[in-house]
Design a protein around this motif. Structure first.
Motif, PDB file in Angstrom:
ATOM      1  N   PRO A 142      83.178  33.941   5.192  1.00 16.70           N
ATOM      2  CA  PRO A 142      84.092  32.847   5.532  1.00 16.70           C
ATOM      3  C   PRO A 142      83.358  31.632   6.088  1.00 16.70           C
ATOM      4  CG  PRO A 142      84.243  34.624   7.145  1.00 16.70           C
ATOM      5  CD  PRO A 142      83.310  35.087   6.068  1.00 16.70           C
ATOM      6  N   VAL A 143      83.808  30.469   5.668  1.00 19.77           N
ATOM      7  CA  VAL A 143      83.340  29.200   6.217  1.00 19.77           C
ATOM      8  C   VAL A 143      84.584  28.388   6.550  1.00 19.77           C
ATOM      9  CG1 VAL A 143      81.062  29.130   5.134  1.00 19.77           C
ATOM     10  CG2 VAL A 143      83.022  28.255   3.894  1.00 19.77           C
ATOM     11  N   ALA A 144      84.574  27.732   7.710  1.00 22.28           N
ATOM     12  CA  ALA A 144      85.766  27.044   8.177  1.00 22.28           C
ATOM     13  C   ALA A 144      85.426  25.637   8.642  1.00 22.28           C
ATOM     14  CB  ALA A 144      86.402  27.837   9.311  1.00 22.28           C
ATOM     15  N   ARG A 145      86.491  24.911   8.964  1.00 19.20           N
ATOM     16  CA  ARG A 145      86.381  23.521   9.408  1.00 19.20           C
ATOM     17  C   ARG A 145      85.616  22.698   8.364  1.00 19.20           C
ATOM     18  NH1 ARG A 145      86.899  26.401  14.034  1.00 19.20           N
ATOM     19  NH2 ARG A 145      88.001  25.512  15.788  1.00 19.20           N
ATOM     20  N   LEU A 146      85.935  22.944   7.115  1.00 20.91           N
ATOM     21  CA  LEU A 146      85.239  22.259   6.036  1.00 20.91           C
ATOM     22  C   LEU A 146      85.651  20.794   5.932  1.00 20.91           C
ATOM     23  CD1 LEU A 146      85.467  24.978   3.248  1.00 20.91           C
ATOM     24  CD2 LEU A 146      83.426  24.277   4.506  1.00 20.91           C
ATOM     25  N   ASP A 147      84.684  19.986   5.556  1.00 25.10           N
ATOM     26  CA  ASP A 147      84.927  18.601   5.181  1.00 25.10           C
ATOM     27  C   ASP A 147      84.021  18.312   3.988  1.00 25.10           C
ATOM     28  OD1 ASP A 147      82.326  18.223   6.194  1.00 25.10           O
ATOM     29  OD2 ASP A 147      83.040  17.323   8.055  1.00 25.10           O
TER      30      ASP A 147
END
Length: 160
Positions: A142-147
């Motif tokens: 999981p990878v989060a806070r993507l921009d």
């Protein structure tokens, strides 16, 4: 069908062994399909009648199971799989921009695999990371806070 790294080239005899190994389970259809995909990189069309016969269901029923669940593939995925959350919480946090960046930078549409077999892009509808969205899974992590900057870094990493 050519095998992808970490998988085996289609072999009906091997598929039969996998099916037989799971027949004793309660509700064996999904475990069988997952095991076939683990072995061959997808659930090959040729596997559907084998599973149907052993489970005593119609080919149509088994085809329905394979096509209903989004995690089952009909063709092998790329070496890297990026699953981008498209659920409402991620959308509300800028998910549409993240989706567009992945599609643009990879040159792929949903369910697409790059010509070199390096990466597959898939939509998912909730990863349970709602408070930290937009989110994705990159090769199961999981990878989060993507921009868009984070997307660019991910694309550069999988392109290597």
């Amino acid at each position: 069908m050519a095998a992808i790294p970490g998988t085996t080239k289609w072999d009906a005899a091997r598929a039969g062994e996998i099916i037989d190994a799971h027949l004793g389970l309660e509700g064996p259809a999904l475990p069988i399909l997952h095991a076939l995909q683990d072995e061959f990189g997808c659930v090959p069309e040729a596997a559907v009648p084998l599973v149907a016969e052993r489970l005593n269901v119609s080919r149509a029923e088994m085809h329905g199971v394979v096509t209903f669940y989004h995690d089952f593939r009909r063709a092998p995925a790329g070496r890297h799989v990026i699953k981008v959350c498209r659920a409402e919480a991620c959308q509300a946090r800028g998910g549409r921009d993240v989706e567009a960046a992945f599609r643009r930078l990879l040159g792929l549409d949903w369910h697409g695999t790059s010509a070199d077999g390096r990466v597959t892009l898939e939509p998912v509808f909730c990863l349970g990371l709602c408070a930290t969205g937009p989110a994705a899974l990159v090769d199961g992590e999981p990878v989060a806070r993507l921009d868009t900057d984070a997307v660019r870094e991910i694309v550069e990493e999988v392109a290597r």
